[in-house]
Design an enzyme around this catalytic site. Structure first.
Site, PDB file in Angstrom:
ATOM      1  N   CYS A 229       0.859  -1.204   0.000  1.00 29.31           N
ATOM      2  CA  CYS A 229       0.000   0.000   0.000  1.00 29.31           C
ATOM      3  C   CYS A 229       0.884   1.239   0.000  1.00 29.31           C
ATOM      4  CB  CYS A 229      -0.927  -0.002   1.214  1.00 29.31           C
ATOM      5  SG  CYS A 229      -2.070  -1.376   1.285  1.00 29.31           S
TER       6      CYS A 229
ATOM      7  N   CYS B  44      -3.226  -6.733   8.566  1.00 28.54           N
ATOM      8  CA  CYS B  44      -3.291  -6.158   7.222  1.00 28.54           C
ATOM      9  C   CYS B  44      -4.624  -5.459   7.070  1.00 28.54           C
ATOM     10  CB  CYS B  44      -3.135  -7.258   6.180  1.00 28.54           C
ATOM     11  SG  CYS B  44      -3.280  -6.666   4.472  1.00 28.54           S
TER      12      CYS B  44
ATOM     13  N   GLN C 163     -12.746 -10.097  -9.998  1.00 21.87           N
ATOM     14  CA  GLN C 163     -12.235  -8.792  -9.581  1.00 21.87           C
ATOM     15  C   GLN C 163     -12.053  -8.769  -8.069  1.00 21.87           C
ATOM     16  OE1 GLN C 163     -11.196  -6.205 -11.241  1.00 21.87           O
ATOM     17  NE2 GLN C 163     -12.015  -6.399 -13.308  1.00 21.87           N
TER      18      GLN C 163
ATOM     19  N   TYR D 187     -12.251 -11.997 -23.726  1.00 20.33           N
ATOM     20  CA  TYR D 187     -11.528 -12.221 -22.472  1.00 20.33           C
ATOM     21  C   TYR D 187     -12.540 -12.244 -21.319  1.00 20.33           C
ATOM     22  CZ  TYR D 187      -7.943 -10.387 -25.654  1.00 20.33           C
ATOM     23  OH  TYR D 187      -7.132 -10.157 -26.742  1.00 20.33           O
TER      24      TYR D 187
ATOM     25  N   GLU E 186     -12.922 -17.026 -23.909  1.00 18.54           N
ATOM     26  CA  GLU E 186     -11.853 -17.025 -22.895  1.00 18.54           C
ATOM     27  C   GLU E 186     -10.930 -18.210 -23.158  1.00 18.54           C
ATOM     28  OE1 GLU E 186      -9.309 -16.648 -20.068  1.00 18.54           O
ATOM     29  OE2 GLU E 186     -10.883 -15.119 -20.147  1.00 18.54           O
TER      30      GLU E 186
ATOM     31  N   CYS F 183      -6.931  -2.705 -17.121  1.00 13.17           N
ATOM     32  CA  CYS F 183      -6.200  -2.491 -15.869  1.00 13.17           C
ATOM     33  C   CYS F 183      -4.828  -1.879 -16.140  1.00 13.17           C
ATOM     34  CB  CYS F 183      -6.053  -3.811 -15.113  1.00 13.17           C
ATOM     35  SG  CYS F 183      -5.140  -5.084 -16.029  1.00 13.17           S
TER      36      CYS F 183
END
Length: 473
Positions: free
Chosen positions: A86, A179, A302, A331, A352, A428
């Site tokens: 992070c 975390c 996701q 995809y 896919e 992405c």
């Protein structure tokens, strides 16, 4: 201005100017070269000690702060600065969004060199912590030591760790206490596994010697409250394996799926392993607008469930479906987007390359009683050809959500050849997306752009682009 420090250089009172690639900030050295600095925020004024020099840039670390940026906040995580997960946790969230939107704009302008509409504002995440539905942790019998521990003469005792790889150090694991990425009981389960293993003398993996019982731990959670735990063992020790698994299931009865794998390969990837179900069922269920999606240990889904819903709504909105369109979802993964848009389409065709993903997509369509979706396995650049289109119908809309490398040039050529009215491109990686948009610019104009923040506290950003076929084609 600068002084030698053995073979390194210290630059004094350098102002951090920008947030750069991979979460590292950017400053300018007195000689004009770029300096990449981690764990600082644009606006900070720092002394920088360099540890790497290249022709066009330096890499360094801040060793003293003269001024703190107005955009800085106190990190909430005790592991910040050592764990590489992070990197923007010390930056205000509105500034994180600013830099993410700016990165997308820069990529589309600089790499794409195409005409762009005014961007729609980046969609921030309502949850800025505890938003991930999947975490993977590694075991090690030689945990990462702090500088204080390295300099200590005291016995450091147990060196076992369960946590994350130190950046750029494949054999060093940071032991994680708490975390802030995945909701409880994630932390409780991980810490219980580590503590129980230590108490009962279960051996942690040694990545150099390739020995030890415990290798990795994967936790998946769903908005439905279901939980999957998968432990990867290096050695086939049935007694100790069942000792740990039985304890875990008794301690956390809310676990929906408890699985394991024995993997003594050189790498710890799961995709070519035989995963065994120990307790419960071999999948968990995610839900979105009444649709249920099964997620197994190898499924791609996701990793921010709440924000995935927002991403899919934007995708569906950009597609502008009326109920009469044939939609191709390239995809498609486990067919989540395909099924999400299906009620507003005449027919959806998903393609896919991963057979298990298509198996899941078909099972989910049956579960959701969706009859207008068909799913096919194949390498996109091979299967997406003229015969395939003749068989399944000419698409009015193509939705494409490729991996980070973007679309293969043959896929782009085929899209250009069949020229559907609209293409909705979810990415992405806006750099490869920009490259692909440039290749399509002859026939398509970019009509809408909206970045979506799926990963707060990091530099990662998704982007959705609507392409409309030019009127003269």
């Amino acid at each position: 201005m600068a002084k030698k420090n053995t073979d390194k250089v210290v630059f004094h009172q350098i102002k951090v100017l920008d947030a750069g690639a991979k979460g590292v900030s950017v400053a300018k050295a007195p000689d004009g070269k770029v300096v990449f600095i981690p764990n600082v925020v644009p606006g900070d004024v720092v002394d920088v000690q360099t540890f790497k020099k290249r022709k066009a840039y330096y890499e360094g670390k801040a060793i003293h702060f003269h001024e703190y940026s107005e955009h800085r906040v106190e990190p909430v995580c005790e592991h910040f600065g050592v764990c590489g997960g992070c990197k923007w946790q010390n930056m205000k969230y509105n500034q994180q969004l600013y830099y993410k939107q700016n990165e997308v704009l820069n990529h589309l302008q600089r790499i794409g060199k195409i005409e762009l509409p005014e961007f729609e504002p980046i969609l921030g995440s309502e949850k800025q912590f505890f938003y991930r539905n999947k975490m993977e942790f590694s075991f090690s019998n030689s945990r990462w030591l702090t500088e204080a521990e390295i300099g200590s003469t005291e016995d450091l005792g147990n060196r076992n760790a369960l946590g994350f790889h130190i950046p750029k150090m494949w054999d060093k694991i940071l032991d994680i206490n708490k975390c802030h990425l995945q909701e409880d009981p994630s932390n409780a389960i991980r810490n219980e596994v580590r503590d129980f293993a230590n108490e009962h003398g279960l051996t942690f993996f040694n990545p150099k010697a390739h020995e030890g019982l415990l290798r990795t731990l994967m936790l998946r959670t769903a908005s439905t409250g279901e939980i999957m735990v998968l432990i990867q063992f290096f050695e086939n020790d049935k007694a100790n394996r069942e000792l740990l698994l039985d304890h875990l299931y008794e301690k956390f009865p809310q676990i929906t799926s408890l699985q394991y794998v024995v993997n003594n390969k050189a790498n710890d990837t799961l995709y070519d392993t035989d995963i065994k179900l120990y307790k419960g069922r071999d999948y968990i269920l995610e839900e979105m607008e009444g649709l249920k999606f099964s997620i197994n240990a190898k499924s791609f889904y996701q990793t921010n469930s709440d924000q995935a819903y927002e991403l899919y709504k934007i995708t569906r909105d950009f597609a502008g479906l009326t109920g009469n369109e044939i939609v191709y979802d390239l995809y498609t993964g486990t067919g989540t987007i395909a099924q999400f848009v299906s009620k507003k389409a005449k027919k959806v065709i998903g393609v896919e390359s991963v057979p298990d993903a298509i198996k899941d997509a078909k099972a989910n369509a049956v579960r959701n009683e969706i009859t207008n979706c068909e799913f096919f396995v194949g390498d996109m650049k091979v299967v997406f050809n003229d015969d395939f289109i003749a068989q399944h119908g000419h698409p009015d809309v193509i939705i494409t959500d490729p991996p980070r490398d973007g679309m293969h040039k043959d896929v782009i050529e085929q899209i250009m050849k069949i020229a559907p009215e609209k293409v909705v491109y979810v990415s992405c990686n806006s750099a490869t997306q920009a490259r692909d948009l440039a290749l399509m610019d002859e026939k398509y104009k970019v009509a809408r752009v909206r970045p979506v923040d799926m990963f707060p506290q990091t530099h990662h950003v998704e982007n959705v682009v609507l392409l409309e076929r030019r009127k003269d084609f």
